[in-house]
Scaffold this motif. Structure first.
Motif, PDB file in Angstrom:
ATOM      1  N   PHE A  93       5.003  20.440   5.556  1.00  0.00           N
ATOM      2  CA  PHE A  93       5.784  20.134   4.839  1.00  0.00           C
ATOM      3  C   PHE A  93       4.546  19.107   4.134  1.00  0.00           C
ATOM      4  CE2 PHE A  93       8.132  15.656   4.568  1.00  0.00           C
ATOM      5  CZ  PHE A  93       8.945  16.164   3.643  1.00  0.00           C
ATOM      6  N   GLU A  94       3.925  18.615   4.858  1.00  0.00           N
ATOM      7  CA  GLU A  94       2.578  18.018   4.422  1.00  0.00           C
ATOM      8  C   GLU A  94       1.398  18.742   3.238  1.00  0.00           C
ATOM      9  OE1 GLU A  94       1.363  15.335   8.037  1.00  0.00           O
ATOM     10  OE2 GLU A  94       0.733  16.817   7.820  1.00  0.00           O
ATOM     11  N   ASN A  95       1.889  20.278   3.398  1.00  0.00           N
ATOM     12  CA  ASN A  95       1.363  20.130   2.360  1.00  0.00           C
ATOM     13  C   ASN A  95       1.799  20.500   0.717  1.00  0.00           C
ATOM     14  OD1 ASN A  95      -1.045  22.472   3.011  1.00  0.00           O
ATOM     15  ND2 ASN A  95      -0.696  22.537   4.206  1.00  0.00           N
ATOM     16  N   VAL A  96       3.453  20.809   0.785  1.00  0.00           N
ATOM     17  CA  VAL A  96       4.046  20.779  -0.010  1.00  0.00           C
ATOM     18  C   VAL A  96       4.387  19.551  -0.441  1.00  0.00           C
ATOM     19  CG1 VAL A  96       7.258  21.766  -0.664  1.00  0.00           C
ATOM     20  CG2 VAL A  96       5.717  22.716   0.544  1.00  0.00           C
ATOM     21  N   VAL A  97       4.808  18.384   0.258  1.00  0.00           N
ATOM     22  CA  VAL A  97       4.979  17.339  -0.225  1.00  0.00           C
ATOM     23  C   VAL A  97       3.417  16.770  -1.806  1.00  0.00           C
ATOM     24  CG1 VAL A  97       6.848  16.301   0.736  1.00  0.00           C
ATOM     25  CG2 VAL A  97       4.689  15.868   1.506  1.00  0.00           C
ATOM     26  N   LEU A  98       2.311  17.089  -0.730  1.00  0.00           N
ATOM     27  CA  LEU A  98       1.247  16.807  -1.791  1.00  0.00           C
ATOM     28  C   LEU A  98       1.011  16.697  -2.694  1.00  0.00           C
ATOM     29  CD1 LEU A  98      -1.565  15.803  -0.844  1.00  0.00           C
ATOM     30  CD2 LEU A  98      -2.443  17.311  -0.427  1.00  0.00           C
ATOM     31  N   LYS A 105       4.924  11.265  -8.258  1.00  0.00           N
ATOM     32  CA  LYS A 105       5.767  10.777  -7.832  1.00  0.00           C
ATOM     33  C   LYS A 105       6.888  10.652  -6.153  1.00  0.00           C
ATOM     34  CE  LYS A 105       7.503  14.786 -10.272  1.00  0.00           C
ATOM     35  NZ  LYS A 105       8.054  16.359 -10.538  1.00  0.00           N
ATOM     36  N   ALA A 106       7.728   9.831  -6.182  1.00  0.00           N
ATOM     37  CA  ALA A 106       8.178   8.983  -4.813  1.00  0.00           C
ATOM     38  C   ALA A 106       9.109   9.820  -3.987  1.00  0.00           C
ATOM     39  CB  ALA A 106       9.632   8.058  -4.833  1.00  0.00           C
ATOM     40  N   SER A 107       8.434   9.773  -2.672  1.00  0.00           N
ATOM     41  CA  SER A 107       8.661  10.434  -1.175  1.00  0.00           C
ATOM     42  C   SER A 107      10.172  10.620  -2.005  1.00  0.00           C
ATOM     43  CB  SER A 107       8.430   9.619  -0.281  1.00  0.00           C
ATOM     44  OG  SER A 107       6.850   9.631   0.113  1.00  0.00           O
ATOM     45  N   LYS A 108      11.202   9.797  -2.418  1.00  0.00           N
ATOM     46  CA  LYS A 108      12.364   9.637  -1.619  1.00  0.00           C
ATOM     47  C   LYS A 108      13.309  11.102  -2.829  1.00  0.00           C
ATOM     48  CE  LYS A 108      13.856   6.316  -5.320  1.00  0.00           C
ATOM     49  NZ  LYS A 108      14.109   5.070  -5.504  1.00  0.00           N
ATOM     50  N   GLU A 113      13.925  17.687  -2.159  1.00  0.00           N
ATOM     51  CA  GLU A 113      13.421  18.689  -3.074  1.00  0.00           C
ATOM     52  C   GLU A 113      12.109  19.877  -2.157  1.00  0.00           C
ATOM     53  OE1 GLU A 113      13.619  21.624  -6.297  1.00  0.00           O
ATOM     54  OE2 GLU A 113      14.565  20.256  -4.961  1.00  0.00           O
ATOM     55  N   ALA A 114      11.393  19.135  -1.436  1.00  0.00           N
ATOM     56  CA  ALA A 114      10.904  20.096  -0.630  1.00  0.00           C
ATOM     57  C   ALA A 114      11.475  20.674   0.449  1.00  0.00           C
ATOM     58  CB  ALA A 114      10.119  18.943  -0.458  1.00  0.00           C
ATOM     59  N   MET A 115      12.724  19.783   0.886  1.00  0.00           N
ATOM     60  CA  MET A 115      13.332  20.644   1.956  1.00  0.00           C
ATOM     61  C   MET A 115      14.541  22.173   1.735  1.00  0.00           C
ATOM     62  SD  MET A 115      12.399  19.341   5.122  1.00  0.00           S
ATOM     63  CE  MET A 115      13.845  20.125   6.090  1.00  0.00           C
ATOM     64  N   ARG A 116      14.868  21.639   0.171  1.00  0.00           N
ATOM     65  CA  ARG A 116      15.533  22.393  -0.933  1.00  0.00           C
ATOM     66  C   ARG A 116      14.912  23.709  -0.744  1.00  0.00           C
ATOM     67  NH1 ARG A 116      16.707  25.195  -4.983  1.00  0.00           N
ATOM     68  NH2 ARG A 116      14.999  23.758  -5.930  1.00  0.00           N
ATOM     69  N   LEU A 117      13.858  23.972  -1.739  1.00  0.00           N
ATOM     70  CA  LEU A 117      13.105  24.694  -1.960  1.00  0.00           C
ATOM     71  C   LEU A 117      12.665  25.825  -0.333  1.00  0.00           C
ATOM     72  CD1 LEU A 117      11.387  23.830  -4.573  1.00  0.00           C
ATOM     73  CD2 LEU A 117      12.480  25.182  -4.222  1.00  0.00           C
ATOM     74  N   LEU A 118      11.922  24.800   1.080  1.00  0.00           N
ATOM     75  CA  LEU A 118      11.305  25.788   1.859  1.00  0.00           C
ATOM     76  C   LEU A 118      11.968  26.521   2.479  1.00  0.00           C
ATOM     77  CD1 LEU A 118       9.698  22.755   3.580  1.00  0.00           C
ATOM     78  CD2 LEU A 118       8.728  25.168   2.978  1.00  0.00           C
ATOM     79  N   GLU A 119      13.873  25.821   3.161  1.00  0.00           N
ATOM     80  CA  GLU A 119      15.049  26.708   3.240  1.00  0.00           C
ATOM     81  C   GLU A 119      15.224  27.930   2.339  1.00  0.00           C
ATOM     82  OE1 GLU A 119      19.474  26.008   4.200  1.00  0.00           O
ATOM     83  OE2 GLU A 119      18.370  24.536   3.342  1.00  0.00           O
ATOM     84  N   ARG A 120      15.704  27.584   1.094  1.00  0.00           N
ATOM     85  CA  ARG A 120      15.648  28.737   0.595  1.00  0.00           C
ATOM     86  C   ARG A 120      14.456  30.327   0.495  1.00  0.00           C
ATOM     87  NH1 ARG A 120      15.782  32.595  -1.207  1.00  0.00           N
ATOM     88  NH2 ARG A 120      16.154  33.613  -3.405  1.00  0.00           N
ATOM     89  N   VAL A 121      13.816  29.762   0.638  1.00  0.00           N
ATOM     90  CA  VAL A 121      12.434  30.802   0.892  1.00  0.00           C
ATOM     91  C   VAL A 121      12.843  30.953   2.467  1.00  0.00           C
ATOM     92  CG1 VAL A 121      11.016  29.436  -1.119  1.00  0.00           C
ATOM     93  CG2 VAL A 121      10.629  29.329   1.611  1.00  0.00           C
TER      94      VAL A 121
END
Length: 218
Positions: A93-98, A105-108, A113-121
């Motif tokens: 998660f940290e690698n992605v949001v970095l 960009k704001a964390s919110k 978006e990071a969670m959406r894409l991680l689930e997608r893949v």
């Protein structure tokens, strides 16, 4: 999306790219094939301004890249590397949001978006794992998510299956093709694999001795 006119790149007296002309339309998926040392990676590095000092013209989205601040260009372009380039001491998660944090960009905005894409893949539930706990294919999926986080209009993939076994490589190309269609992103995928090009037919460009031509299938 990409327009390259009369691009030449030299290192000393060695010509790496020789009068390259290349046009890729918005929303297009394109392979760039060529053997090691043919200039493929150099071309990609010029596109995302990792290197410079060239003659000719490179436009992304209709704008010459040298007229765009580098941070603006990096928002337009996502990059996937063969070696994954993940930070070992950060979680998935940290690698992605970095990727979003370095763009300010704001964390919110970036965390959902990071969670959406991680689930997608297929990485849901692996967010708190570290890269060493993942397989090569899983690490490359993290790298894909990281490249997509800022919703680029263009994705460059430099030999994204080069460190994967043949079965995992096919799965990765299938995923990239699906994401291309779902997210509407232009993609330029560098590969030397004739097998993958045959398995996932798309427009293919051939690079040889610093020159690019359309690939003619027989």
């Amino acid at each position: 999306m990409i327009r390259i006119d009369n691009l030449t790149k030299q290192y000393g007296n060695r010509t790496i790219l020789d009068d390259v002309n290349l046009h890729i339309r918005e929303g297009e998926f394109v392979f760039l094939q060529g053997r090691s040392g043919s200039g493929k990676s150099t071309l990609l590095k010029l596109l995302y301004r990792d290197i410079g000092d060239y003659s000719g013209q490179i436009l992304v989205g209709g704008t010459p890249i040298e007229q765009m601040p580098k941070y603006v260009l990096r928002r337009k372009i996502g990059v996937i590397f063969q070696s994954f380039e993940l930070l070992e001491r950060k979680t998935v998660f940290e690698n992605v949001v970095l990727a979003g944090e370095v763009q300010g960009k704001a964390s919110k905005l970036i965390e959902p978006e990071a969670m959406r894409l991680l689930e997608r893949v297929g990485l849901k539930g692996m967010e708190q794992l570290f890269p060493e706990q993942l397989s090569g294919g899983e690490q490359q999926r993290v790298a894909i998510v990281r490249a997509l986080l800022n919703r680029p209009s263009l994705l460059l993939a430099d030999e994204p299956t080069g460190n994967l076994d043949s079965e995992t490589a096919e799965q990765m190309l299938k995923l990239l093709k699906e994401l291309h269609e779902e997210e509407g992103i232009s993609m330029l995928v560098v590969t030397h694999s004739e097998h993958l090009i045959t398995q996932f037919p798309s427009r293919t460009l051939k690079m040889d001795n610093g020159k690019v031509r359309e690939y003619a299938r027989t």
